[in-house]
Design a protein around this motif. Structure first.
Motif, mmCIF file in Angstrom:
data_model
loop_
_atom_site.group_PDB
_atom_site.id
_atom_site.type_symbol
_atom_site.label_atom_id
_atom_site.label_comp_id
_atom_site.label_asym_id
_atom_site.label_seq_id
_atom_site.Cartn_x
_atom_site.Cartn_y
_atom_site.Cartn_z
ATOM 1 N N VAL A 195 46.408 40.272 37.303
ATOM 2 C CA VAL A 195 45.447 39.074 37.194
ATOM 3 C C VAL A 195 45.180 38.460 35.905
ATOM 4 C CG1 VAL A 195 43.198 38.289 37.958
ATOM 5 C CG2 VAL A 195 44.260 40.048 39.428
ATOM 6 N N HIS A 232 48.296 36.877 34.989
ATOM 7 C CA HIS A 232 48.396 35.409 35.539
ATOM 8 C C HIS A 232 47.210 34.360 35.103
ATOM 9 C CE1 HIS A 232 50.240 37.671 39.250
ATOM 10 N NE2 HIS A 232 50.927 37.314 38.475
ATOM 11 N N THR A 257 44.079 35.947 42.028
ATOM 12 C CA THR A 257 44.960 35.009 41.167
ATOM 13 C C THR A 257 44.961 33.471 42.141
ATOM 14 O OG1 THR A 257 46.686 36.360 40.423
ATOM 15 C CG2 THR A 257 47.329 34.212 40.501
#
Length: 287
Positions: free
Chosen positions: A85, A88, A125
């Motif tokens: 995460v 991202h 995300t």
């Protein structure tokens, strides 16, 4: 002129997505392929594709790579069990700073409600993308058939497919099918805000997969359904790290629940053809 950037182009899906963009008529010079190691994508540079270094953990590299880019395909990080995460988030921040007009993200079916362990990072995300305000298209990919066919050697050696999926069905398709869908969504108009639930036209059980391997190989192959803890132990015994073995077993339990069964037809519609049949993919892998 629209410029398209594909992250993680040194990986299987990213590289295929670059080729899929070219097959859709995008000029090589309008495609940017990124990777941590540019040597790993020298084959794409040889095609005339722009190559730029981008590391999900290095925001400065992302900022430089995203300069002047219009549309982005964010291929999800392979750091399962790590800070996916966070990685991202770095990509999303770079895309936002660059003012991209569209970002596509490779997620998982029904990420907003899917209880699988693998879905957690995808759900977070997707939430980050929504909060960013970036025009986004979600590409919720079900299972790659290569998740199975890349493990054919031990299956052929031992004569069995191990799993904990019971009679659950999984909508497998090839990575090339999913890459073609990503390219199709990226080049199309009016994609912002769309969510595609992507899966193969043919959903199979692991017992059916074993039968297809048997038919294609001419060998006796069975499916052995195990309790999840026994599957973890078997995977660890085969050299799989325990944490990842737990994720794989949890994924099988998800298949048993139907978490990776996708019947939307979105994938075949996006690519404009039927998805690759499991039997065909198995024969190709054995060849």
């Amino acid at each position: 002129m629209t410029t398209y950037l594909v992250t993680a182009a040194s990986g299987h899906l990213g590289r295929l997505a670059v080729h899929a963009l070219l097959e859709r008529g995008v000029a090589a010079g309008d495609v940017v392929a990124t990777a941590r190691d540019l040597d790993a994508i020298s084959d794409l540079a040889a095609l005339g594709v722009q190559t730029r270094r981008a590391d999900y953990t290095d925001p400065s590299s992302l900022k430089e790579a995203f300069a002047g880019v219009d549309r982005v395909l964010l291929v999800s990080s392979n750091a399962v069990g790590g800070d996916r995460v966070g990685q991202h988030a770095n990509v999303i921040a770079a895309a936002s700073d660059a003012g991209v007009e569209l970002i596509g993200y490779t997620s998982i079916p029904r990420a907003d409600s899917n209880p699988m362990l693998l879905a957690q990072d995808h759900r977070r995300t997707e939430e980050l993308l929504a909060a960013s305000g970036l025009p986004t298209v979600l590409l919720r990919n079900s299972w790659y058939v290569e998740n199975y066919t890349e493990q054919l050697a031990p299956v052929l050696e031992h004569g069995t497919v191990l799993g904990a999926a019971g009679g659950g069905r999984v909508s497998v398709a090839t990575r090339a099918d999913y890459a073609a869908a990503a390219a199709a969504a990226l080049v199309a108009d009016d994609q912002a805000g769309r969510t595609y639930e992507l899966g193969g036209d043919t959903a199979i059980t692991l017992e059916e997969y074993a039968a297809e391997v048997a038919a294609a190989s001419g060998r006796e192959i069975s499916y052995t359904d195990l309790p999840a803890d026994q599957l973890v132990a078997a995977l660890v015994g085969a050299g799989v790290p325990e944490a990842f073995a737990g994720v794989l077993a949890d994924s099988d339990l998800g298949i048993a629940r139907g978490d990776l069964l996708v019947e939307s037809g979105d994938l075949s519609r996006l690519i404009g053809r039927p998805t690759t049949a499991p039997a065909e993919a198995i024969r190709a892998a054995l060849a």
